[in-house]
Design an enzyme around this catalytic site. Structure first.
Site, PDB file in Angstrom:
ATOM      1  CG  ASP A  53     -19.582 -56.253   0.590  1.00  0.00           C
ATOM      2  OD1 ASP A  53     -18.941 -55.183   0.459  1.00  0.00           O
ATOM      3  OD2 ASP A  53     -20.631 -56.351   1.270  1.00  0.00           O
ATOM      4  CG  HIS A  88     -20.978 -59.323  -3.639  1.00  0.00           C
ATOM      5  ND1 HIS A  88     -22.188 -58.746  -3.965  1.00  0.00           N
ATOM      6  CD2 HIS A  88     -21.029 -59.600  -2.315  1.00  0.00           C
ATOM      7  CE1 HIS A  88     -22.949 -58.673  -2.865  1.00  0.00           C
ATOM      8  NE2 HIS A  88     -22.261 -59.189  -1.842  1.00  0.00           N
TER       9      HIS A  88
HETATM   10 NI    NI Z   1     -20.852 -60.279   2.236  1.00  0.00          NI
END
Ligand code: NI
Length: 376
Positions: free
Chosen positions: A203, A342
């Site tokens: 992400d 992430h």
């Molecule tokens: Ni996010």
């Protein structure tokens, strides 16, 4: 009185002087009879009236109240009642009633000889009833517990009419005009029977660590899914192309990473659409922080998106330690897992370092790595 006069005048008109003595013998008994009939000063004693079956002697010009005050004082006014029969106010209903010879009269009406009076209690009165039509709100129902979310059915309010007491506001009856249709949020699971599929997801990119993530995945020849921010992608469309060219999936993570469940439908729509304008249409929206509600799901669904949550949170943004990240994967992964990591944001070297550990472990344990689309 009139009948007595008539009787007397008939006797006088006979007037035969020569028979005065014989006449006297007539007149005296007749006068006595007339005396008995005459309602002059003796009328007060012989005039009577009946009030509720009690017989009263009447003084002259007597009213019902003055003669039968005992009966009048016993007669009560009715009360006002609410729709459930509870008393709203004692004595505020209809007043007591007085009937004379079958007609309603005032209690002050003057009685005549032979009058028959009925005194009755007043009647209760019922408050007015008002009708009010209102909406029946619908409920939001969540079906299932999977990580992929969409709005399966729009909610529709129903309608009902309430009947309420105008003073008490108590409810007398409810009539449903149309039933509400619940809003249904469907949560679809990603586990497929007999298959051990897993999706790695990254992400908040693209950012300066995205290339390193890309390299780590390439070294293991596995695909992943990138939930990118429109605001970051706008300045780095080359990286978006690169991700796709390498066989990865690029999906929508909003424009500016807001908490979508705090936004209006228009704002949510804008977050999705602006990102779509940069990266092109995609199938999944990952709501930042996993924060969503029926409005978020409804807007996303109306734009052709499903919400993609996750089943394994590596907490790589917090625990910047490859082993800690790997430990989450080992303990939480099941077939159909969506693993959250992430590539955007701050320092991600430990995320990059965890990738080979994670991939090796997954492959060793019989898992196949795929993208979110292929989990369904
Ligand atoms: Ni996010």
């Amino acid at each position: 009185m009139r009948s007595g006069d008539e009787v007397l005048s008939r006797q006088r008109n006979r007037g035969f002087a020569g028979h005065a003595a014989g006449l006297a013998s007539f007149v005296v008994p007749l006068a006595f009879i007339a005396f008995l009939l005459l309602p002059t000063s003796h009328a007060n004693l012989s005039s009577i009236a009946s009030v509720n079956g009690h017989v009263y002697s009447l003084p002259s010009s007597a009213s019902i109240t003055s003669v039968a005050s005992d009966v009048i004082s016993l007669a009560k006014p009715g009360s006002s009642l609410d729709i459930t029969g509870d008393v709203l106010a004692i004595g505020s209903g209809r007043p007591m009633k007085t009937h004379l010879g079958g007609h309603a009269v005032s209690p002050d009406a003057v009685l005549t000889d032979g009058a028959v009076v009925l005194v009755a209690h007043g009647e209760n009165t019922l408050e007015g009833i008002a009708a009010k039509t209102e909406a029946i709100p619908f409920k939001t129902v969540v079906e299932g517990s999977g990580a992929i979310v969409h709005l399966a059915q729009l909610g529709n309010a129903g309608e009902r009419t309430l009947y309420l007491g105008m003073s008490s506001r108590k409810q007398a009856a409810v009539f449903t005009l149309s039933a509400p249709h619940n809003e249904i949020l469907q949560r679809t699971p990603t586990a497929k029977d007999g298959q051990k599929l897993v999706a790695l997801t990254f992400d908040d990119g693209p950012g300066k660590w995205t290339q390193s993530v890309l390299d780590a995945l390439a070294a293991k020849h596995v695909p992943a899914t990138f939930f990118v921010l429109g605001s970051s992608a706008a300045g780095n469309t080359a990286m978006i192309r690169k991700l796709r060219d390498a066989g990865h999936e690029v999906e929508n993570h909003t424009w500016g990473h807001p908490q979508l469940d705090k936004l209006t439908p228009d704002q949510i729509r804008s977050q999705i659409a602006r990102t779509e304008a940069v990266i092109g249409p995609s199938r999944f929206l990952r709501p930042p922080y996993g924060a969503y509600n029926a409005t978020v799901a409804g807007v996303a669904t109306s734009m052709g998106y499903r919400l993609a949550l996750w089943t394994v949170d590596t907490l790589d943004w917090k625990n910047r330690d490859a082993d800690a990240i790997f430990a989450h994967v080992k303990s939480e992964t099941k077939p159909g897992a969506i693993i959250l990591m992430h590539d955007g944001g701050l320092e991600r070297s430990q995320t990059v370092a965890a990738i080979p550990k994670i991939v090796d472990w997954l492959l060793r344990n019989g898992y196949s790595l795929t993208t979110v689309r292929n989990l369904l």
